[in-house]
Design a protein around this motif. Structure first.
Motif, PDB file in Angstrom:
ATOM      1  N   ALA A  92     -11.021  -1.672  12.419  1.00 48.94           N
ATOM      2  CA  ALA A  92     -10.569  -0.297  12.069  1.00 48.94           C
ATOM      3  C   ALA A  92     -11.341   0.893  13.117  1.00 48.94           C
ATOM      4  O   ALA A  92     -10.560   1.614  13.839  1.00 48.94           O
ATOM      5  N   GLY A  93     -12.582   0.572  13.203  1.00 53.75           N
ATOM      6  CA  GLY A  93     -13.306   1.259  14.232  1.00 53.75           C
ATOM      7  C   GLY A  93     -12.753   1.196  15.687  1.00 53.75           C
ATOM      8  O   GLY A  93     -12.668   2.304  16.526  1.00 53.75           O
ATOM      9  N   LEU A 142      -0.567  -6.248   3.037  1.00 52.98           N
ATOM     10  CA  LEU A 142      -1.634  -6.540   2.953  1.00 52.98           C
ATOM     11  C   LEU A 142      -2.355  -6.759   1.505  1.00 52.98           C
ATOM     12  O   LEU A 142      -2.117  -5.701   1.029  1.00 52.98           O
ATOM     13  N   ALA A 143      -3.083  -7.970   1.117  1.00 53.49           N
ATOM     14  CA  ALA A 143      -3.232  -7.922  -0.242  1.00 53.49           C
ATOM     15  C   ALA A 143      -4.504  -7.103  -0.564  1.00 53.49           C
ATOM     16  O   ALA A 143      -4.656  -6.644  -1.361  1.00 53.49           O
ATOM     17  N   HIS A 144      -5.483  -6.864   0.620  1.00 51.69           N
ATOM     18  CA  HIS A 144      -6.593  -6.218   0.322  1.00 51.69           C
ATOM     19  C   HIS A 144      -6.803  -5.086   1.507  1.00 51.69           C
ATOM     20  O   HIS A 144      -7.594  -5.438   2.156  1.00 51.69           O
ATOM     21  N   PRO A 145      -5.951  -4.034   1.656  1.00 50.01           N
ATOM     22  CA  PRO A 145      -6.211  -3.572   2.872  1.00 50.01           C
ATOM     23  C   PRO A 145      -7.431  -2.576   3.054  1.00 50.01           C
ATOM     24  O   PRO A 145      -7.977  -2.351   4.165  1.00 50.01           O
ATOM     25  N   ALA A 146      -7.865  -2.400   1.770  1.00 52.35           N
ATOM     26  CA  ALA A 146      -9.223  -1.455   1.915  1.00 52.35           C
ATOM     27  C   ALA A 146     -10.370  -2.368   2.410  1.00 52.35           C
ATOM     28  O   ALA A 146     -11.246  -1.783   3.264  1.00 52.35           O
ATOM     29  N   ARG A 147     -10.442  -3.791   2.661  1.00 53.59           N
ATOM     30  CA  ARG A 147     -11.319  -4.639   3.315  1.00 53.59           C
ATOM     31  C   ARG A 147     -10.979  -4.260   4.966  1.00 53.59           C
ATOM     32  O   ARG A 147     -12.031  -4.808   5.637  1.00 53.59           O
ATOM     33  N   SER A 148      -9.903  -3.973   5.288  1.00 49.86           N
ATOM     34  CA  SER A 148      -9.665  -3.758   6.650  1.00 49.86           C
ATOM     35  C   SER A 148      -9.905  -2.418   6.800  1.00 49.86           C
ATOM     36  O   SER A 148      -9.339  -2.211   8.104  1.00 49.86           O
ATOM     37  N   GLY A 149     -10.234  -1.435   6.021  1.00 50.75           N
ATOM     38  CA  GLY A 149     -10.379  -0.025   6.350  1.00 50.75           C
ATOM     39  C   GLY A 149      -9.081   0.685   6.610  1.00 50.75           C
ATOM     40  O   GLY A 149      -9.082   1.649   7.305  1.00 50.75           O
ATOM     41  N   LEU A 150      -7.968   0.178   5.857  1.00 44.53           N
ATOM     42  CA  LEU A 150      -6.805   0.704   5.822  1.00 44.53           C
ATOM     43  C   LEU A 150      -6.537   1.238   4.078  1.00 44.53           C
ATOM     44  O   LEU A 150      -7.061   0.819   3.228  1.00 44.53           O
ATOM     45  N   THR A 151      -5.619   2.464   4.391  1.00 47.58           N
ATOM     46  CA  THR A 151      -5.162   2.810   2.975  1.00 47.58           C
ATOM     47  C   THR A 151      -3.680   2.627   3.005  1.00 47.58           C
ATOM     48  O   THR A 151      -2.992   3.119   4.024  1.00 47.58           O
ATOM     49  N   PRO A 152      -3.008   2.278   1.898  1.00 45.78           N
ATOM     50  CA  PRO A 152      -1.523   2.267   1.757  1.00 45.78           C
ATOM     51  C   PRO A 152      -0.719   3.660   1.858  1.00 45.78           C
ATOM     52  O   PRO A 152      -1.498   4.707   1.217  1.00 45.78           O
ATOM     53  N   HIS A 180      11.103  -5.416   5.435  1.00 46.78           N
ATOM     54  CA  HIS A 180      10.351  -4.698   4.603  1.00 46.78           C
ATOM     55  C   HIS A 180       9.078  -4.167   4.711  1.00 46.78           C
ATOM     56  O   HIS A 180       8.536  -5.046   5.389  1.00 46.78           O
ATOM     57  N   LEU A 181       9.069  -2.819   5.071  1.00 48.10           N
ATOM     58  CA  LEU A 181       7.832  -2.424   5.759  1.00 48.10           C
ATOM     59  C   LEU A 181       6.878  -1.608   4.817  1.00 48.10           C
ATOM     60  O   LEU A 181       7.035  -1.159   3.716  1.00 48.10           O
ATOM     61  N   TYR A 182       5.356  -1.904   5.438  1.00 49.82           N
ATOM     62  CA  TYR A 182       4.241  -1.266   4.441  1.00 49.82           C
ATOM     63  C   TYR A 182       3.602  -0.366   5.722  1.00 49.82           C
ATOM     64  O   TYR A 182       3.237  -0.960   6.722  1.00 49.82           O
ATOM     65  N   LEU A 183       3.355   0.896   5.381  1.00 48.36           N
ATOM     66  CA  LEU A 183       2.560   1.812   6.153  1.00 48.36           C
ATOM     67  C   LEU A 183       1.111   1.983   5.757  1.00 48.36           C
ATOM     68  O   LEU A 183       1.091   2.253   4.515  1.00 48.36           O
ATOM     69  N   TYR A 184       0.366   1.565   6.670  1.00 47.25           N
ATOM     70  CA  TYR A 184      -1.077   1.832   6.304  1.00 47.25           C
ATOM     71  C   TYR A 184      -1.671   2.879   7.305  1.00 47.25           C
ATOM     72  O   TYR A 184      -1.466   2.774   8.409  1.00 47.25           O
ATOM     73  N   GLU A 185      -2.778   3.731   6.755  1.00 50.24           N
ATOM     74  CA  GLU A 185      -3.414   4.518   7.564  1.00 50.24           C
ATOM     75  C   GLU A 185      -4.925   4.252   7.692  1.00 50.24           C
ATOM     76  O   GLU A 185      -5.414   3.772   6.492  1.00 50.24           O
ATOM     77  N   VAL A 186      -5.632   4.287   8.704  1.00 54.02           N
ATOM     78  CA  VAL A 186      -7.041   3.995   8.858  1.00 54.02           C
ATOM     79  C   VAL A 186      -7.712   5.062   8.022  1.00 54.02           C
ATOM     80  O   VAL A 186      -7.465   6.265   8.077  1.00 54.02           O
ATOM     81  N   GLN A 187      -8.669   4.578   7.260  1.00 50.00           N
ATOM     82  CA  GLN A 187      -9.453   5.389   6.594  1.00 50.00           C
ATOM     83  C   GLN A 187     -10.484   6.111   7.296  1.00 50.00           C
ATOM     84  O   GLN A 187     -10.984   5.839   8.319  1.00 50.00           O
ATOM     85  N   PRO A 188     -10.434   7.403   7.051  1.00 49.58           N
ATOM     86  CA  PRO A 188     -11.060   8.404   7.855  1.00 49.58           C
ATOM     87  C   PRO A 188     -12.729   8.063   7.576  1.00 49.58           C
ATOM     88  O   PRO A 188     -13.170   7.534   6.749  1.00 49.58           O
TER      89      PRO A 188
END
Length: 569
Positions: A522-523, A539-549, A561-569
């Motif tokens: 993510a960085g 993504l089963a575990h988005p937080a591990r990737s630094g992402l937030t649904p 079928h789309l899923y939107l994730y944002e990089v955690q600040p």
């Protein structure tokens, strides 16, 4: 007794049959199936973006196309001086694509008919065979987004053969001059030049004079290609605007790894051709050649030499293309830059060479029933191998394949509009104000829907960008030797990769894809300007990737079928 007058000529019947062939596209329109791989997932986007951003003829050294790869240099993209660009400038992407396909197939039919009647299938008894063979040429599977690069070649050969005979007229020079404005130099330009050079050498060997008009025509063709492709040539050779990622190509790591594999690849080139340059079974051509050589009808020595020379040429191209990756490996160790040139594109000439060989056989075979039987068989081969046309027939019949969505389902404009609205409501930002990347779907589809993406599928882009993008996906590449080789030794698909998805770059809604472990940096993504990941697999575990649904999106008529994730600040 006078011969009854025909109300419709054989050429007229061929044109009518071509109209029926194109009818499914006209009936389906937005529901038309358009070839996905290397076509809808990449090629339709760039002409559309260049024209909508008024950059088709903007060749400034600092001009970049902002929606692609954080600003892709405009001069890395296809030239603006083309009929294709004109069509995309006045029409929306799908109508432009369908109109171009119809025009190219029509011109292909007329060009093949003109070539056959003037040079290969002469005489009143061969008119029906010429019309049928021209129709067989016009229905071949091919990539119409490349314009006349394949189906327009008969016009070019027609003009050059006229010049070779000393019968060239202004029309022939105009045909040669027009060709670069509706074809791709990188696919046909250098290879046509080599082919014509070999033809001139063949003439010298046969005791004919050197044809200066052919040399002049070739100079005109290449000169106008230089005019059309001036931006790319100037940026790479003079201004050196960027170092292309193609310098890291290593095709020996992607092609056959053994001599047996190379021989198998050569056999495929010989019997089927290559899919970009019209992939169809050459069995009818070989059958016609066998019938001609074994016929009791006396075959003139000159004609026999012609037939065998064409057969040898097809075999030589197939062997060269099949063994090319292995042959390049030792050469590339000495001159690494050689890997950036794909010399296997001689295969773009083999469809025409095959039809010329077939036509010469049909001219010799005495039995009209055999001749027309071979023509009908070749038409049938073209139809059954034209997957785009077959998928449209399935669509009309109400039995489409779930894995092959139509244009409306694949582009899914309402679905992507909902993603945009969600981001706008949460942040107030327009698409130009943020960057995203795609997982499990082609970035080109997001680009067609107005998004600005860090990832893309491009034949030419800066090597520095490839190196800057790699840290984002380094964790996934480390899990898969195949994906690592795919990116490092080729890299045209500068994508978010997942080892769990492999090379499945279009995860449909029906697949319900889930990625358990997404090793995403993510960085590095943020440092490149990225904010959102748009995924076709959850993504089963988005937080591990630094992402937030940030949202989940589906629609009944959409392929995704789309899923939107944002990089955690």
């Amino acid at each position: 007794m006078p011969t009854p007058r025909r109300f419709v000529s054989p050429l007229g019947w061929a044109l009518l049959a071509l109209a029926l062939f194109l009818l499914p596209f006209a009936l389906l329109q937005e529901r038309s199936y358009v070839t996905l791989d290397d076509n809808l997932d990449v090629e339709l986007t760039i002409p559309y973006l260049l024209t909508r951003h008024h950059m088709a003829l903007d060749y400034g050294p600092t001009t970049v196309l902002e929606p692609v790869m954080n600003g892709l240099p405009r001069n890395a993209l296809r030239p603006g001086l083309s009929v294709t660009m004109l069509l995309f400038g006045v029409l929306e992407p799908l109508p432009a694509y369908l109109v171009q396909q119809a025009l190219v197939r029509l011109l292909g039919l007329l060009g093949m008919y003109a070539l056959l009647r003037r040079h290969l299938l002469r005489g009143p008894t061969k008119q029906a065979a010429a019309a049928g063979l021209a129709l067989a040429w016009a229905v071949l599977p091919f990539y119409s987004i490349y314009g006349l690069s394949v189906l327009g070649q008969p016009w070019l050969l027609y003009a050059f053969l006229n010049l070779r005979r000393g019968q060239g007229r202004l029309r022939d020079w105009l045909l040669i001059a027009a060709f670069p404005f509706w074809s791709m130099f990188i696919f046909v330009g250098p290879f046509v030049a080599v082919g014509l050079g070999l033809l001139l050498l063949w003439d010298l060997r046969q005791g004919r004079r050197w044809s200066w008009p052919v040399v002049g025509g070739l100079g005109l063709l290449l000169g106008l290609y230089m005019v059309v492709e001036y931006p790319l040539l100037y940026s790479l050779l003079v201004a050196k605007q960027f170092v292309p990622h193609r310098l890291e190509f290593n095709l020996s790591q992607l092609g056959p790894q053994s001599w047996g594999g190379a021989l198998k690849s050569a056999g495929q080139y010989f019997l089927l051709g290559q899919y970009h340059a019209s992939q169809f079974f050459r069995g009818v051509i070989l059958l016609a050649l066998a019938l001609t050589l074994l016929s009791r009808h006396r075959l003139e020595p000159a004609r026999r030499r012609q037939l065998l020379a064409l057969l040898v040429a097809l075999l030589a191209v197939a062997l060269f293309c099949g063994f090319y990756p292995l042959l390049m490996e030792p050469l590339q160790r000495v001159v690494p830059a050689l890997g950036s040139f794909n010399l296997t594109r001689f295969h773009f000439l083999t469809a025409l060479l095959g039809f010329v060989l077939l036509a010469l056989c049909l001219q010799v075979l005495p039995d009209k029933r055999v001749v027309m039987g071979l023509v009908v068989m070749q038409i049938f081969v073209g139809l059954v191998m034209n997957t785009e046309w077959l998928h449209n027939l399935r669509e009309l019949a109400g039995r489409p394949k779930a894995t092959e969505p139509n244009y409306q389902q694949f582009v899914a404009a309402p679905l992507f509009a909902r993603v945009q609205d969600t981001i706008r409501q949460a942040t107030g930002l327009a698409p130009r104000s943020y960057r995203l990347a795609c997982l499990g779907l082609p970035p080109a589809i997001a680009q067609l829907n107005g998004f600005y993406t860090l990832d893309s599928y491009q034949n030419n882009y800066p090597l520095a960008y490839k190196h800057a993008f790699r840290p984002i996906i380094a964790g996934e590449l480390a899990k898969s030797a195949a994906l690592q080789s795919y990116f490092d030794h080729w890299g045209n698909r500068c994508y978010l990769f997942s080892a769990e998805l492999g090379k499945n770059f279009r995860v449909g809604a029906f697949q319900r894809g889930v990625v358990q472990d997404f090793a995403f940096d993510a960085g590095a993504f943020q440092r490149l300007g990225g904010r959102y990941v748009l995924a076709a697999a959850r993504l089963a575990h988005p937080a591990r990737s630094g992402l937030t649904p940030r949202g989940e999106f589906s629609a009944r008529n959409a392929y995704w079928h789309l899923y939107l994730y944002e990089v955690q600040p």
